[in-house]
Structure formats: structure tokens, C-alpha cells
Design a protein around this motif. Sequence first.
Motif, PDB file in Angstrom:
ATOM      1  N   PRO A   1       0.850  -1.256  -0.040  1.00  0.00           N
ATOM      2  CA  PRO A   1      -0.290   0.087   0.194  1.00  0.00           C
ATOM      3  C   PRO A   1       0.922   1.374  -0.070  1.00  0.00           C
ATOM      4  CG  PRO A   1      -1.166  -1.579   1.389  1.00  0.00           C
ATOM      5  CD  PRO A   1       0.437  -2.103   1.007  1.00  0.00           C
ATOM      6  N   TYR A   2       1.939   1.195   0.447  1.00  0.00           N
ATOM      7  CA  TYR A   2       2.804   2.383   0.724  1.00  0.00           C
ATOM      8  C   TYR A   2       3.184   2.811  -0.831  1.00  0.00           C
ATOM      9  CZ  TYR A   2       3.473   2.452   5.955  1.00  0.00           C
ATOM     10  OH  TYR A   2       3.116   2.426   7.063  1.00  0.00           O
ATOM     11  N   THR A   3       3.770   1.903  -1.414  1.00  0.00           N
ATOM     12  CA  THR A   3       4.216   2.154  -2.750  1.00  0.00           C
ATOM     13  C   THR A   3       3.344   2.435  -4.037  1.00  0.00           C
ATOM     14  OG1 THR A   3       4.617  -0.075  -3.114  1.00  0.00           O
ATOM     15  CG2 THR A   3       6.680   1.007  -2.529  1.00  0.00           C
ATOM     16  N   ARG A   4       1.990   1.640  -3.614  1.00  0.00           N
ATOM     17  CA  ARG A   4       0.782   1.815  -4.429  1.00  0.00           C
ATOM     18  C   ARG A   4       0.406   3.321  -4.532  1.00  0.00           C
ATOM     19  NH1 ARG A   4      -4.652   0.741  -3.926  1.00  0.00           N
ATOM     20  NH2 ARG A   4      -5.633   0.357  -5.979  1.00  0.00           N
ATOM     21  N   VAL A   5       0.075   3.719  -3.278  1.00  0.00           N
ATOM     22  CA  VAL A   5      -0.306   5.162  -3.162  1.00  0.00           C
ATOM     23  C   VAL A   5       0.511   6.216  -3.704  1.00  0.00           C
ATOM     24  CG1 VAL A   5       0.241   5.556  -0.707  1.00  0.00           C
ATOM     25  CG2 VAL A   5      -2.034   6.582  -1.813  1.00  0.00           C
TER      26      VAL A   5
ATOM     27  N   ILE B   1     -10.238   4.324  -8.198  1.00  0.00           N
ATOM     28  CA  ILE B   1      -9.820   2.937  -8.534  1.00  0.00           C
ATOM     29  C   ILE B   1      -8.610   2.826  -8.217  1.00  0.00           C
ATOM     30  CG2 ILE B   1     -11.913   2.023  -9.878  1.00  0.00           C
ATOM     31  CD1 ILE B   1      -9.794   2.129 -12.254  1.00  0.00           C
ATOM     32  N   HIS B   2      -7.822   4.036  -8.450  1.00  0.00           N
ATOM     33  CA  HIS B   2      -6.202   3.937  -8.505  1.00  0.00           C
ATOM     34  C   HIS B   2      -5.652   4.004  -6.887  1.00  0.00           C
ATOM     35  CE1 HIS B   2      -6.910   4.898 -12.861  1.00  0.00           C
ATOM     36  NE2 HIS B   2      -5.782   4.216 -12.764  1.00  0.00           N
ATOM     37  N   TRP B   3      -6.513   4.492  -6.045  1.00  0.00           N
ATOM     38  CA  TRP B   3      -5.981   4.512  -4.688  1.00  0.00           C
ATOM     39  C   TRP B   3      -7.059   3.999  -3.629  1.00  0.00           C
ATOM     40  CZ3 TRP B   3      -6.095   9.406  -7.665  1.00  0.00           C
ATOM     41  CH2 TRP B   3      -6.937  10.110  -7.314  1.00  0.00           C
TER      42      TRP B   3
ATOM     43  N   ALA C   1       9.927   1.339   4.579  1.00  0.00           N
ATOM     44  CA  ALA C   1      11.229   1.190   3.789  1.00  0.00           C
ATOM     45  C   ALA C   1      10.956  -0.003   3.049  1.00  0.00           C
ATOM     46  CB  ALA C   1      12.549   1.572   4.481  1.00  0.00           C
ATOM     47  N   ASN C   2      10.290  -1.152   3.856  1.00  0.00           N
ATOM     48  CA  ASN C   2      10.307  -2.577   3.393  1.00  0.00           C
ATOM     49  C   ASN C   2       8.935  -2.636   2.533  1.00  0.00           C
ATOM     50  OD1 ASN C   2      10.693  -5.283   3.212  1.00  0.00           O
ATOM     51  ND2 ASN C   2       9.472  -5.646   5.094  1.00  0.00           N
ATOM     52  N   LYS C   3       9.105  -2.679   1.165  1.00  0.00           N
ATOM     53  CA  LYS C   3       8.223  -3.031   0.272  1.00  0.00           C
ATOM     54  C   LYS C   3       7.843  -4.564   0.109  1.00  0.00           C
ATOM     55  CE  LYS C   3      10.692  -3.442  -4.095  1.00  0.00           C
ATOM     56  NZ  LYS C   3      10.701  -2.814  -5.276  1.00  0.00           N
TER      57      LYS C   3
END
Length: 272
Positions: free
Chosen positions: A81-85, A155-157, A253-255
Motif C-alpha cells: 500500500p505504501y508504494t502503490r499510493v 480506483i487507483h488509490w 522502507a520494506n516493500k
Amino acid sequence: MGFPGTWMTESESMVYRVVPKCACSTIGQIMYYSDHGVFYDGDIHDAQQGLHKWARDDSQPIIKANVKTRSSYAFTCVRNPYTRVLSSFFDKICGIQRNGKRYRGNLVPLLIQKYGIEVGGDDGKDEFDQIRSFRRFLLFVRDTIRWRRPMEPDIHWSAISGHVSTFIVNGGRYNKIFWTEQFNDGMQDVLDHIQTPHAVDLSSIPRFNESEGHGPKRLHPVEDYFDDLSMHLIYEIYKRDFELFKYDFDNPANKMPIGEIDLDEVHAKLGD
């Protein structure tokens, strides 16, 4: 309700529930290639033939019949979720879309006016404080998801679990859910379970990142964008995604995932 966001090969070898910002362009092209032996010439999201899509009226009864009887191998792909948003912010908010315009017309001017967001000027190329603007964007994301204003969530977030759940609630069942971060392993496992008209060699498949280059380059490590308040907002919005798909909330930091996805748990918790 049916099966929104669902794609299926014409050979009915596999069924895929699209989750935006989770390698969907690459997966769609692999599906297309597995049937036709060539890639779709253009953005796979624009394809109106060669791939069954729920958005096509003529595909709906075919997809529905297949999913209801669970005739084909069904899968989806998820992302941290971190990298997606963050990716949604740089692509959809800061970037110029492939039609040469801003995403959703008046959305960016609204964000500039109501939330004080900067996006790097008219073409997205000017310098701006990425961290400050992203954190303000997160407030907007929370407002859309929690209170559905100033607009419905995009839909993207919107949460991955929300996309994944519609397939289950309406009678489908996933055979596989894999991580974008371990894409080759997950996609290979899907291919190992099915027969396709054309063999797919994953090592030679290009990555179809249709959003790449739309917006400014991210200047800082992922974790720099998330202070204590941002993490609180992220947890409020995406708590279920972290829990079900085994991502590390405590360390932006950990994806990489920190556990295995339990398909039975996903179906139980998203099926109500």
C-alpha cells in the motif's frame, strides 16, 4: 453487480481480477500473448477485442458463466500500500496522461485549490516539495474513502481489498493471489497451472508499465514521504490490505511481504 474489473482469455485458460497499479498492464499483455502469440499493439486497457473484459457487454455472459462454475484458473496480483499510493500520486496527480491531459479533468485544480497541493506546474516538470504535496494528497485520499467527498474514491488509490472482494462476494474464488514485488514467481505459478495456446516465457516478456514517465521522478526514498501522521492515515485507509496480503505496516522502507497470503482467510474476510 457481476464481476467488474475482471478479464479472461478468449481460450478461457485464465481469469484475472484487475487491481489498478499492480502490474495490470503486464498481466493483461501476458494473457493476450498467451492466446494470440503476439502482444496487443497499444495499451492493453484500450483493447476492445482479443481479451474478454467485464466492461465489454458481449464478454459479460461468458465471464459470468465461467466464474460462477469456477471453470478456469482465477488469480489476482496485489502491491504494498505504501508504494502503490505513492505511485498513484506521481502518475495520476502529478503526471500528464497519455491523452495529453490531466487525469480526470478538474481533479488536479481541485486539489491545488482545496488541499494546497503542488504538482510541478502545467507540465509536471517544475520543482516542488514532493513530500509536502504527497502528504496533503493523503488527506484527500482519506477524505474520499472515509466520507466520499469531495468525490468518490478513485480506483487507483481505493483499497486493494475492495477490488479483490467484489470477485469473491459475487461467487468467484481465487486459485492464486501473488505479489507485484515477486511478480515472476507469482505469474510463473499461474502459468504452471494452466494450458495456453501459446507458450509464455516470462524471462523474455517486457514490463508494460503504461504509467511510467507520466509524472515527475520520485526524488526521495519511500519512507521519507511517510511521517507519523501519514502512517496513521495509511493505516486508517489500508489496514485490511496490510493484514490480508501480509505487508509490513511498521516499516515503509520494506516493500516486501512479511508472511504468506492465506487464501482461505482472504475468502472468509472479504466474502461477507
